[in-house]
Design an enzyme around this catalytic site. Structure first.
Site, PDB file in Angstrom:
ATOM      1  N   LYS A  73       0.831  -1.217   0.000  1.00  0.00           N
ATOM      2  CA  LYS A  73       0.000   0.000   0.000  1.00  0.00           C
ATOM      3  C   LYS A  73       0.859   1.258   0.000  1.00  0.00           C
ATOM      4  O   LYS A  73       0.470   2.275  -0.583  1.00  0.00           O
ATOM      5  CB  LYS A  73      -0.977   0.001   1.171  1.00  0.00           C
ATOM      6  CG  LYS A  73      -2.141  -0.939   0.943  1.00  0.00           C
ATOM      7  CD  LYS A  73      -3.306  -0.642   1.854  1.00  0.00           C
ATOM      8  CE  LYS A  73      -4.488  -1.556   1.546  1.00  0.00           C
ATOM      9  NZ  LYS A  73      -5.485  -1.568   2.601  1.00  0.00           N
ATOM     10  N   LYS A 116      -9.871  -5.065  -4.488  1.00  0.00           N
ATOM     11  CA  LYS A 116     -10.884  -4.003  -4.585  1.00  0.00           C
ATOM     12  C   LYS A 116     -10.335  -2.705  -5.138  1.00  0.00           C
ATOM     13  O   LYS A 116     -11.063  -1.913  -5.712  1.00  0.00           O
ATOM     14  CB  LYS A 116     -11.352  -3.652  -3.173  1.00  0.00           C
ATOM     15  CG  LYS A 116     -12.304  -4.540  -2.530  1.00  0.00           C
ATOM     16  CD  LYS A 116     -12.393  -4.041  -1.091  1.00  0.00           C
ATOM     17  CE  LYS A 116     -13.436  -4.746  -0.300  1.00  0.00           C
ATOM     18  NZ  LYS A 116     -13.364  -4.316   1.102  1.00  0.00           N
ATOM     19  N   LYS A 145      -3.280 -11.039  -6.438  1.00  0.00           N
ATOM     20  CA  LYS A 145      -4.596 -11.361  -5.868  1.00  0.00           C
ATOM     21  C   LYS A 145      -5.669 -10.417  -6.423  1.00  0.00           C
ATOM     22  O   LYS A 145      -5.371  -9.272  -6.769  1.00  0.00           O
ATOM     23  CB  LYS A 145      -4.549 -11.321  -4.334  1.00  0.00           C
ATOM     24  CG  LYS A 145      -4.378  -9.945  -3.773  1.00  0.00           C
ATOM     25  CD  LYS A 145      -4.710  -9.848  -2.300  1.00  0.00           C
ATOM     26  CE  LYS A 145      -4.585  -8.392  -1.914  1.00  0.00           C
ATOM     27  NZ  LYS A 145      -4.849  -8.013  -0.597  1.00  0.00           N
TER      28      LYS A 145
HETATM   29  P1  AMP Z   1     -10.652  -6.419   2.479  1.00  0.00           P
HETATM   30  O1  AMP Z   1     -11.284  -6.244   1.155  1.00  0.00           O
HETATM   31  O2  AMP Z   1      -9.188  -6.148   2.422  1.00  0.00           O
HETATM   32  O3  AMP Z   1     -11.347  -5.752   3.601  1.00  0.00           O
HETATM   33  O4  AMP Z   1     -10.762  -7.980   2.764  1.00  0.00           O
HETATM   34  C1  AMP Z   1     -11.871  -8.590   3.375  1.00  0.00           C
HETATM   35  C2  AMP Z   1     -11.673 -10.077   3.494  1.00  0.00           C
HETATM   36  O5  AMP Z   1     -11.592 -10.682   2.201  1.00  0.00           O
HETATM   37  C3  AMP Z   1     -10.364 -10.470   4.209  1.00  0.00           C
HETATM   38  O6  AMP Z   1     -10.603 -11.622   4.994  1.00  0.00           O
HETATM   39  C4  AMP Z   1      -9.443 -10.795   3.072  1.00  0.00           C
HETATM   40  O7  AMP Z   1      -8.405 -11.676   3.430  1.00  0.00           O
HETATM   41  C5  AMP Z   1     -10.390 -11.421   2.080  1.00  0.00           C
HETATM   42  N1  AMP Z   1      -9.886 -11.279   0.695  1.00  0.00           N
HETATM   43  C6  AMP Z   1      -9.568 -10.119   0.061  1.00  0.00           C
HETATM   44  N2  AMP Z   1      -9.136 -10.347  -1.188  1.00  0.00           N
HETATM   45  C7  AMP Z   1      -9.174 -11.705  -1.362  1.00  0.00           C
HETATM   46  C8  AMP Z   1      -8.851 -12.574  -2.450  1.00  0.00           C
HETATM   47  N3  AMP Z   1      -8.404 -12.099  -3.613  1.00  0.00           N
HETATM   48  N4  AMP Z   1      -9.021 -13.910  -2.277  1.00  0.00           N
HETATM   49  C9  AMP Z   1      -9.489 -14.401  -1.088  1.00  0.00           C
HETATM   50  N5  AMP Z   1      -9.806 -13.642  -0.033  1.00  0.00           N
HETATM   51  C10 AMP Z   1      -9.661 -12.308  -0.150  1.00  0.00           C
END
Ligand code: AMP
Ligand code: TRP
Length: 269
Positions: free
Chosen positions: A110, A195, A192
């Site tokens: 980030k 968002k 990965k």
């Molecule tokens: P965040 O969008 O960073 O708040 O992530 C929310 C949840 O989604 C967390 O548990 C992350 O580890 C999971 N997560 C985010 N991106 C991925 C991905 N590409 N594959 C699997 N899990 C994900």
């Protein structure tokens, strides 16, 4: 046993979030005491618009409910509405080695991505996450693979605190999905699904069927044309196989057999 997990309100929620995190939540709530948070304070560490953030928080609550989080069984709440999260963050700050924070992969990524806004919050982000988890004496933290490192740090912080002040916090454990803990980007399957990347890289939970079809058809595949699961050599098709398998309930072996002798475009259709 108690479960705690959260998702940041910023950005469009995608199938990586669903397959990596939310699907585990729905299962766990049958047998565990579950707390699911919308972690809005975490979202403030990267550029955001205060007005749209409010809508995004509501949208995430809608996603939690629509995906199957049952408010009769689980607690859903907004992080910033419980002031103890930030209070505990400060206390945990004082036992967290600064060097551990600069080593975090997400911080490094980030701070590279948001070069103009490398604020202290971005660095201290995992301490707030540790506070979220430790505040509730959590046993299990269902997350995607990218968050495993932060849960490890949470364990370190809890141990340090307990050593210094006597047993105070439970030592939590991360729980990753057997398959789907790291869904990859459609445009670059070595990264990965994220968002904060371009919309073509992810399938959003609010995308229309037409948008989803278009994104899948345009998804980057690998050289060769055999439908075979091999994340190292064939990251593109392996990612699509994982996604298809998880949503259809069929094993990857079954899918490979079904598409034997067929090409990528047959598979994508
Ligand atoms: P965040 O969008 O960073 O708040 O992530 C929310 C949840 O989604 C967390 O548990 C992350 O580890 C999971 N997560 C985010 N991106 C991925 C991905 N590409 N594959 C699997 N899990 C994900
Ligand atoms: N840091 C997590 C992410 O980016 C979100 C999060 C914040 C979280 N606090 C948490 C996840 C506590 C699990 C438990 O995905």
């Amino acid at each position: 046993m108690r479960v705690f997990s959260g998702i940041q309100p910023t950005g469009a929620i995608h199938i990586g979030n669903y397959l990596g995190a939310i699907r585990q939540w729905i299962e766990l709530q049958q047998n565990y005491e579950c707390i699911f948070c919308i972690v809005d304070l975490h979202a403030l560490t990267v550029p955001y618009d205060p007005q749209t953030l409010k809508d995004l928080i509501l949208e995430k609550a809608i996603v939690y409910l629509a995906a199957g989080v049952d408010p009769e069984k689980s607690i859903i709440f907004i992080q910033s509405e419980v002031k103890e999260h930030t209070e505990l963050t400060w206390l945990l700050n004082t036992v967290t080695p600064a060097g551990d924070l600069t080593r975090m992969t997400q911080y490094k990524e980030k701070s590279r991505k948001f070069k103009k806004n490398v604020n202290a919050g971005l660095l201290n982000y995992p301490i707030l996450m540790a506070a979220d988890i430790l505040l509730y004496q959590t046993d299990i933290v269902p997350v995607g693979e990218d968050q495993k490192q932060h849960v490890e740090l949470t364990r370190t912080i809890a141990r340090k605190f307990n050593q210094r002040f006597g047993k105070t916090f439970k030592i939590p454990e991360a729980k990753l999905a057997k398959s789907g803990a790291k869904i990859m980007s459609l445009t670059d399957p070595t990264k990965k699904m994220s968002k904060t990347d371009v919309p073509e890289n992810y399938i959003g939970l609010f995308d229309t069927p037409e948008q989803i079809k278009e994104k899948v058809m345009k998804a980057v595949t690998d050289t060769g044309k055999i439908i075979k699961y091999n994340p190292q050599k064939k990251p593109g098709i392996s990612n699509l196989l994982t996604i298809y398998s998880l949503f259809s309930g069929r094993t990857i072996k079954e899918l490979e057999k079904k598409f034997k002798g067929k090409g990528y475009s047959d598979f994508k259709k």
